[in-house]
Design a protein around this motif. Structure first.
Motif, PDB file in Angstrom:
ATOM      1  N   THR A  13     -25.488  13.082  12.234  1.00  0.00           N
ATOM      2  CA  THR A  13     -24.439  13.898  12.846  1.00  0.00           C
ATOM      3  C   THR A  13     -24.348  13.733  14.354  1.00  0.00           C
ATOM      4  O   THR A  13     -23.367  14.162  14.955  1.00  0.00           O
ATOM      5  CB  THR A  13     -24.655  15.389  12.511  1.00  0.00           C
ATOM      6  OG1 THR A  13     -25.964  15.783  12.947  1.00  0.00           O
ATOM      7  CG2 THR A  13     -24.511  15.635  11.024  1.00  0.00           C
ATOM      8  N   ASP A  81     -19.727  17.765   2.052  1.00  0.00           N
ATOM      9  CA  ASP A  81     -20.111  16.999   3.239  1.00  0.00           C
ATOM     10  C   ASP A  81     -20.678  17.977   4.241  1.00  0.00           C
ATOM     11  O   ASP A  81     -20.403  19.189   4.175  1.00  0.00           O
ATOM     12  CB  ASP A  81     -18.927  16.238   3.846  1.00  0.00           C
ATOM     13  CG  ASP A  81     -19.360  14.929   4.507  1.00  0.00           C
ATOM     14  OD1 ASP A  81     -20.174  14.993   5.456  1.00  0.00           O
ATOM     15  OD2 ASP A  81     -18.923  13.856   4.070  1.00  0.00           O
ATOM     16  N   ILE A  82     -21.452  17.472   5.172  1.00  0.00           N
ATOM     17  CA  ILE A  82     -21.958  18.319   6.245  1.00  0.00           C
ATOM     18  C   ILE A  82     -20.829  18.695   7.199  1.00  0.00           C
ATOM     19  O   ILE A  82     -20.873  19.727   7.868  1.00  0.00           O
ATOM     20  CB  ILE A  82     -23.120  17.622   6.980  1.00  0.00           C
ATOM     21  CG1 ILE A  82     -23.922  18.633   7.786  1.00  0.00           C
ATOM     22  CG2 ILE A  82     -22.623  16.452   7.832  1.00  0.00           C
ATOM     23  CD1 ILE A  82     -25.234  18.084   8.308  1.00  0.00           C
ATOM     24  N   THR A  97     -19.188  22.909   2.141  1.00  0.00           N
ATOM     25  CA  THR A  97     -20.002  22.416   3.249  1.00  0.00           C
ATOM     26  C   THR A  97     -21.458  22.404   2.798  1.00  0.00           C
ATOM     27  O   THR A  97     -21.995  23.432   2.377  1.00  0.00           O
ATOM     28  CB  THR A  97     -19.833  23.316   4.480  1.00  0.00           C
ATOM     29  OG1 THR A  97     -18.454  23.337   4.859  1.00  0.00           O
ATOM     30  CG2 THR A  97     -20.662  22.793   5.646  1.00  0.00           C
ATOM     31  N   HIS A  98     -22.076  21.230   2.877  1.00  0.00           N
ATOM     32  CA  HIS A  98     -23.387  21.055   2.236  1.00  0.00           C
ATOM     33  C   HIS A  98     -24.163  19.984   2.977  1.00  0.00           C
ATOM     34  O   HIS A  98     -23.641  18.914   3.270  1.00  0.00           O
ATOM     35  CB  HIS A  98     -23.164  20.635   0.775  1.00  0.00           C
ATOM     36  CG  HIS A  98     -24.405  20.427  -0.030  1.00  0.00           C
ATOM     37  ND1 HIS A  98     -25.057  19.207  -0.096  1.00  0.00           N
ATOM     38  CD2 HIS A  98     -25.118  21.280  -0.819  1.00  0.00           C
ATOM     39  CE1 HIS A  98     -26.107  19.325  -0.894  1.00  0.00           C
ATOM     40  NE2 HIS A  98     -26.169  20.558  -1.348  1.00  0.00           N
ATOM     41  N   ASN A  99     -25.407  20.289   3.294  1.00  0.00           N
ATOM     42  CA  ASN A  99     -26.321  19.331   3.913  1.00  0.00           C
ATOM     43  C   ASN A  99     -27.253  18.813   2.834  1.00  0.00           C
ATOM     44  O   ASN A  99     -28.093  19.564   2.310  1.00  0.00           O
ATOM     45  CB  ASN A  99     -27.111  20.006   5.036  1.00  0.00           C
ATOM     46  CG  ASN A  99     -27.974  19.034   5.821  1.00  0.00           C
ATOM     47  OD1 ASN A  99     -28.365  17.980   5.319  1.00  0.00           O
ATOM     48  ND2 ASN A  99     -28.270  19.370   7.067  1.00  0.00           N
ATOM     49  N   ARG A 101     -29.773  17.095   2.916  1.00  0.00           N
ATOM     50  CA  ARG A 101     -31.200  17.161   3.264  1.00  0.00           C
ATOM     51  C   ARG A 101     -31.817  18.495   2.888  1.00  0.00           C
ATOM     52  O   ARG A 101     -32.986  18.555   2.496  1.00  0.00           O
ATOM     53  CB  ARG A 101     -31.367  16.945   4.771  1.00  0.00           C
ATOM     54  CG  ARG A 101     -31.206  15.520   5.266  1.00  0.00           C
ATOM     55  CD  ARG A 101     -31.599  15.480   6.740  1.00  0.00           C
ATOM     56  NE  ARG A 101     -31.708  14.136   7.225  1.00  0.00           N
ATOM     57  CZ  ARG A 101     -30.796  13.548   7.999  1.00  0.00           C
ATOM     58  NH1 ARG A 101     -29.705  14.200   8.341  1.00  0.00           N
ATOM     59  NH2 ARG A 101     -30.977  12.297   8.421  1.00  0.00           N
ATOM     60  N   THR A 102     -31.049  19.578   3.046  1.00  0.00           N
ATOM     61  CA  THR A 102     -31.649  20.908   2.980  1.00  0.00           C
ATOM     62  C   THR A 102     -31.029  21.821   1.930  1.00  0.00           C
ATOM     63  O   THR A 102     -31.684  22.781   1.491  1.00  0.00           O
ATOM     64  CB  THR A 102     -31.528  21.603   4.346  1.00  0.00           C
ATOM     65  OG1 THR A 102     -30.139  21.660   4.721  1.00  0.00           O
ATOM     66  CG2 THR A 102     -32.304  20.838   5.413  1.00  0.00           C
ATOM     67  N   ASP A 103     -29.785  21.579   1.537  1.00  0.00           N
ATOM     68  CA  ASP A 103     -29.075  22.490   0.638  1.00  0.00           C
ATOM     69  C   ASP A 103     -29.203  22.028  -0.800  1.00  0.00           C
ATOM     70  O   ASP A 103     -29.152  20.830  -1.097  1.00  0.00           O
ATOM     71  CB  ASP A 103     -27.599  22.580   1.025  1.00  0.00           C
ATOM     72  CG  ASP A 103     -27.405  23.149   2.430  1.00  0.00           C
ATOM     73  OD1 ASP A 103     -28.312  23.877   2.887  1.00  0.00           O
ATOM     74  OD2 ASP A 103     -26.369  22.870   3.054  1.00  0.00           O
TER      75      ASP A 103
END
Length: 265
Positions: A13, A81-82, A97-99, A101-103
């Protein structure tokens, strides 16, 4: 030489590939023109229910998610997507909205989980791959597609090899990318316990005015300022590469796109 750490925080990002870049949407459109037909063909191999629940993880500019919503009427297509700025106006999809790596998602949420040109850029790729398997329902499919730049390192042209290696180094150091990882995808899906693993590959070339050539050029142009700031190439190198691509006598393999899929039983 300037270091990555002195420029910006490491990660996608904050990189030259991030969506806030002024030319990012145009670059993503060049990516779609190359890879959408290959992604669509991968779905032809899948046996899906009549109204599947599909997750397009890291959906980018959303062309594939939009195609999926039309290809499978009644499907629930979730595009994540982030940064979702390019997804909001696409009809027929759910945007989250989604990360990656973490979500998380609940186990067995989807009939298909798809990710394209995503995991190669995430250093936690193995952990994310294992979690993505859990998001798939029994009988469903995991489809992972990624890009390997190995062909560009095999070139006999020293200028092309220098620019390609510089791009790979920039991606590794600034984002944590592994631009050779894609070639191991079928084996990694098998190692996750998936059945009916299959794959297809596509060779993208430069110097031939193909969609792959346009995508390579757009990505290299967007990377230019970072490559120069880090001293990985000179402006003369970049100018010479533009001239080389325009030379009718030059064409070379630049990338391999790997589509791999496997079924959760």
């Amino acid at each position: 030489m300037t270091t990555i750490e002195s420029i910006e925080e490491r990660g996608y990002t904050n990189s030259y590939l991030a969506d806030q870049h002024a030319d990012q949407l145009a670059r993503l459109r060049t990516l779609e023109r190359v890879f959408d037909p290959l992604s669509q063909a991968a779905f032809d191999w899948l046996d899906l229910p009549r109204k599947p629940a599909i997750l397009d993880l890291g959906a980018g500019a959303g062309s594939l998610a939009g195609w999926l919503s039309k290809q499978y009427p009644g499907a629930t297509v979730t595009a994540t997507d982030i940064d979702t700025r390019f997804l909001l106006d696409i009809p027929g999809i759910q945007v989250v909205t989604h990360n990656a790596r973490t979500d998380d998602f609940p186990a067995a949420s989807f009939d298909v989980v798809h990710a394209r040109a995503l995991l190669c850029h995430l250093s936690e790729r193995e952990h994310i791959l294992a979690r993505a398997v859990r998001w798939v329902r029994p009988g469903g499919w995991l489809v992972i597609e990624d890009v390997s730049l190995q062909p560009s390192l095999n070139t006999a042209n020293p200028l092309f090899r220098k620019v390609a290696q510089a791009g790979i180094t920039l991606l590794e150091q600034s984002i944590g990318s592994d631009m050779l990882w894609a070639e191991t995808l079928p084996g990694r899906l098998s190692a996750q316990g998936l059945s009916n693993v299959g794959h297809r590959t596509f060779e993208g070339r430069i110097g031939d005015n193909s969609p792959a050539d346009t995508f390579w050029a757009a990505t290299t142009a967007q990377a230019g300022p970072a490559l120069l700031k880090l001293g990985l190439v000179t402006q003369d190198d970049l100018d010479a590469m533009i001239n080389l691509r325009a030379d009718p006598a030059f064409s070379d393999a630049a990338l391999t796109f790997v589509s791999a899929w496997g079924q959760v039983l």
